[in-house]
Design an enzyme around this catalytic site. Sequence first.
Site, PDB file in Angstrom:
ATOM      1  N   HIS A  37       0.881  -1.170   0.000  1.00 16.16           N
ATOM      2  CA  HIS A  37       0.000   0.000   0.000  1.00 16.16           C
ATOM      3  C   HIS A  37       0.913   1.212   0.000  1.00 16.16           C
ATOM      4  O   HIS A  37       1.703   1.401   0.914  1.00 16.16           O
ATOM      5  CB  HIS A  37      -0.926   0.026   1.217  1.00 16.16           C
ATOM      6  CG  HIS A  37      -1.862   1.186   1.175  1.00 16.16           C
ATOM      7  ND1 HIS A  37      -3.095   1.104   0.568  1.00 16.16           N
ATOM      8  CD2 HIS A  37      -1.730   2.462   1.596  1.00 16.16           C
ATOM      9  CE1 HIS A  37      -3.688   2.282   0.642  1.00 16.16           C
ATOM     10  NE2 HIS A  37      -2.867   3.126   1.266  1.00 16.16           N
ATOM     11  N   CYS A  38       0.818   2.031  -1.010  1.00 22.37           N
ATOM     12  CA  CYS A  38       1.731   3.157  -1.178  1.00 22.37           C
ATOM     13  C   CYS A  38       1.206   4.396  -0.446  1.00 22.37           C
ATOM     14  O   CYS A  38       0.114   4.878  -0.763  1.00 22.37           O
ATOM     15  CB  CYS A  38       1.901   3.466  -2.661  1.00 22.37           C
ATOM     16  SG  CYS A  38       3.031   4.831  -2.961  1.00 22.37           S
ATOM     17  N   PRO A  39       1.976   4.918   0.497  1.00 19.97           N
ATOM     18  CA  PRO A  39       1.522   6.129   1.200  1.00 19.97           C
ATOM     19  C   PRO A  39       1.586   7.389   0.336  1.00 19.97           C
ATOM     20  O   PRO A  39       0.886   8.356   0.606  1.00 19.97           O
ATOM     21  CB  PRO A  39       2.494   6.235   2.384  1.00 19.97           C
ATOM     22  CG  PRO A  39       3.707   5.495   1.956  1.00 19.97           C
ATOM     23  CD  PRO A  39       3.245   4.416   1.023  1.00 19.97           C
TER      24      PRO A  39
END
Length: 171
Positions: A37-39
């Site tokens: 999950h890319c911030p």
Amino acid sequence: GAVRGEKGTCKTCDAGKPPRAHHCSVCGRCVLRMDHHCPFTNCCIGLYNERFFLLWVLLVWTGCLYGTLMSWNPFYVCIVGGLMNGIDSISPADLERCTNMGKSVFIFLPTVTMFGFMTVLFGWHLILISQDWTTIEFFRFKLAPFIGQSPDKPAPETGRGGVIANFRAVL
């Protein structure tokens, strides 16, 4: 319906779960071939958007390279030259130039830092793609034995017939 924890079902949302899928605790859904999950983009990177994530990283890397190259000379003349030789060593013309280019002098440090980070991130994902691994699979199956943990299940079958085939599948 699916039974919670049954092979092929998600333990969190009870949905059918194909091999190499992972439940994202941030998005609250299962993602096929989830990498992470890319911030930065606030979305899951997985099967259908990994190529766009890689392109995004490349474009940010290019922008950071441009910022680093454009701000190097003012940074070197104004900061490095002034610190190493003293402020008196800077010629009046260069001092006037430093005053006029004040912002570009200070752009160098953040852009070179981001450039380094994006270089590592881009290289990391190229290595993962070449081996047909996701970040989650790498940490769960490859790194776990080195930090004294046993993998919670056998590693999935990966590889599409070589590095070129792995890149073609993603790109």
